[in-house]
Design an enzyme around this catalytic site. Structure first.
Site, mmCIF file in Angstrom:
data_model
loop_
_atom_site.group_PDB
_atom_site.id
_atom_site.type_symbol
_atom_site.label_atom_id
_atom_site.label_comp_id
_atom_site.label_asym_id
_atom_site.label_seq_id
_atom_site.Cartn_x
_atom_site.Cartn_y
_atom_site.Cartn_z
ATOM 1 N N GLY A 54 1.233 -1.361 -0.305
ATOM 2 C CA GLY A 54 -0.287 -0.038 -0.175
ATOM 3 C C GLY A 54 1.054 1.005 -0.132
ATOM 4 N N SER A 55 0.501 2.215 -0.448
ATOM 5 C CA SER A 55 1.339 3.842 -0.537
ATOM 6 C C SER A 55 0.765 4.333 1.003
ATOM 7 C CB SER A 55 0.421 4.137 -1.742
ATOM 8 O OG SER A 55 0.301 3.836 -2.420
ATOM 9 N N GLY A 56 1.862 5.579 1.255
ATOM 10 C CA GLY A 56 1.496 6.372 2.982
ATOM 11 C C GLY A 56 2.096 5.900 2.626
ATOM 12 N N HIS A 57 3.764 5.647 3.099
ATOM 13 C CA HIS A 57 4.278 5.241 3.787
ATOM 14 C C HIS A 57 6.103 5.336 3.384
ATOM 15 C CE1 HIS A 57 2.026 1.965 5.212
ATOM 16 N NE2 HIS A 57 2.032 1.366 4.648
ATOM 17 N N LYS A 105 5.716 -7.597 2.999
ATOM 18 C CA LYS A 105 5.655 -7.445 4.523
ATOM 19 C C LYS A 105 4.191 -8.127 4.332
ATOM 20 C CE LYS A 105 4.823 -2.548 4.248
ATOM 21 N NZ LYS A 105 4.756 -2.271 2.723
ATOM 22 N N ASP A 110 -1.411 -8.611 1.264
ATOM 23 C CA ASP A 110 -0.130 -8.401 0.326
ATOM 24 C C ASP A 110 0.584 -9.547 -0.186
ATOM 25 O OD1 ASP A 110 0.291 -5.327 0.082
ATOM 26 O OD2 ASP A 110 1.469 -5.421 2.000
ATOM 27 N N HIS A 219 -0.723 1.101 9.939
ATOM 28 C CA HIS A 219 -1.861 2.243 8.841
ATOM 29 C C HIS A 219 -2.712 2.707 9.996
ATOM 30 C CE1 HIS A 219 0.371 -1.358 7.459
ATOM 31 N NE2 HIS A 219 -0.175 -0.777 5.632
#
Lengths: 331, 331
Positions: A54-57, A105, A110, A219
């Site tokens: 996921g994005s945001g990291h 991860k 995922d 998250h």
């Protein structure tokens, strides 16, 4: 909403375009996907190394694309796994005939999508192997996982397997090095504030002015314990002790440490935490071979940090120290 | 207060100790001061290059100490100039007999103390020169300055003069390169939130949920204009147009750009801004030779960003591209 965004539904797309605009010679985007790869992928004579999630990291994962680290990174929407189709396209684009290692991860979405992508790629005669990272010592199971979550320790896996692949090792050897890092790394995090996702525009959880949340994930999922606000030293102590205990690190051993910012915490505070982390390790006779301080695995604008400790031997030291040339990390 | 700190009065001290704990082989602290220098300072046969200023802008300045950039950096208390005595000690510690260039951000306290320190060092037979950086195009005079403020463009000065000094140039030549950057660089910033200083523990200024402040400095001083919240593209446009106009950049010219985070803004948002910055430059026929994106010159935990544009010729391109090996920047 206090964010530098346009339409929140374009967030990931525009971020990737902004990365490409910054590194046009290093990166290219696979048509119609949210996958970035090295501009020269696949690299001849080398095992491909890819990751994603996921994005945001940010800078995870695309920031680690380049010589000595990743060949490709797939971005999902914020906090959402990339699709199996896109992961499959990435794996195929990064295979030069030597096979591809996927660094995953440990989140259910995922893991499932990388599994499916691996099967799809194998049907196209690509040899695929996986390393699943589950370094978060805070929880045994969590909102999005069976078993532990994969967090900042993932960056050390990227670095080690990337260096091993760059040195010409086989897929099996590259995977083995990844497993070695996973067996020796632990991370624990704390949040002072919740992150705010672009779509929602509001904090994911509420945290009082005098509270913090220990054992947080990346998250905005709940931590293990809500506590009264602590000093930096108390935070460092809490996180470090928990990780050391979990890894059973003893006096005389050598480690790499990461004090990682969650996105909204200034670097000055990370150094204040690092000061105490190193003091604790010194006091126990544990030798810090290298100390990383910065934003490596973030959670959007969350204030807070995580502490990662990884036991290292000569092989891992060589790999972690080897040349790397990526937007977010150079050695 | 939502910060990873201990006693706020130890903030800078503990931050510096945390940096030393992270980079024990690279850095040392001058006894009884808040000055960090290269562990091997003074470096034989090379002009010394130093900088300094108030803390709260990390990684500025100490993050840029190392091969190809700074020999020393003096940290004041948060948003407060280092003392003339400490600056003098730094200058002397970084002089190998070739003289020392001081890179000074244009704030009254910094300019005054660097002036005094220069005079003190000259009495000890150290040759001292200065470059004063005033790249902020937002204001002509401000709360803390006569003339324009020195902000993120300072990093390009560090890089260029550091490379010139590393190449063995004379003090006069190193200074001339610094002046060249100053003549060709401009920056404009925006804040979505105020920073919170550790001592005060509260926002320095109030900004509504639907407001932003344009033309902000890096100390929480007022900007030039308070406006309704804008999209990332509108912000990019506002900042970039203002800088280009000020520098009178024309089609066909080459530039380096920096989209700089103020400390509390995630990297993803900086890339979204960069996307638009590059689109604007493309549209004008201006060629981006290199695009930097990240936290280079921050204001504690402030959310927001600045856009820097610097016109480059072959000499500056060589210098900006030359090897550098510092905690915060490697080339």
């Amino acid at each position: 909403m206090k964010k530098l965004v346009n339409d929140p539904s374009d967030y990931v797309d525009e971020m990737l375009d902004g990365m490409l605009a910054a590194y046009p010679d290093r990166l290219r985007r696979l048509d119609g996907t949210k996958v970035l790869v090295r501009s020269d992928a696949p690299v001849d004579g080398k095992v491909g190394v890819v990751s994603g999630g996921g994005s945001g990291h940010e800078p995870t994962h695309a920031g680690y694309i380049g010589d000595g680290m990743l060949d490709g990174a797939a971005a999902g929407e914020v906090f959402t796994s990339p699709t199996a189709n896109e992961l499959n396209e990435m794996v195929q684009a990064c295979d030069a005939g030597e096979g591809v290692l996927c660094v995953v991860k440990n989140y259910e979405g995922d893991v499932m999508n990388f599994d499916t992508a691996g099967e799809m790629a194998e049907m196209e005669d690509v040899e695929v192997a996986q390393v699943v990272v589950d370094d978060d010592v805070a929880v045994e199971d969590s909102l999005y996982t069976s078993g532990r979550r994969g967090v900042c320790g993932t960056i050390l896996v990227h670095k080690a397997v990337g260096a091993k692949a760059a040195a010409g090792a086989s897929l099996e050897e590259v995977q083995a090095v990844g497993e070695k890092v996973v067996e020796n790394v632990g991370t624990m995090g704390v949040a002072l504030t919740s992150c705010v996702t672009p779509e929602k525009g509001e904090p994911t959880f509420d945290l009082g002015e005098e509270e913090l949340e220990l054992g947080i994930g990346i998250h905005g999922e709940p931590g293990t314990e809500r506590a009264e606000m602590m000093s930096a030293d108390e935070v460092a102590e809490h996180l470090t002790e928990k990780v050391l205990e979990d890894l059973d690190i003893e006096s005389g051993e050598e480690v790499v440490t990461i004090v990682n910012g969650m996105g909204g915490t200034p670097q000055s505070e990370l150094f204040i935490v690092n000061r105490k982390v190193q003091e604790i390790l010194d006091g126990k006779g544990v030798e810090t071979w290298d100390a990383w301080v910065g934003d490596y695995m973030t959670s959007l604008d969350m204030m807070g940090c995580s502490v990662t400790v990884c036991r290292v031997d000569d092989e891992l030291k060589d790999l972690l120290n080897a040349d790397a040339d990526t937007p977010a990390l150079k050695r």
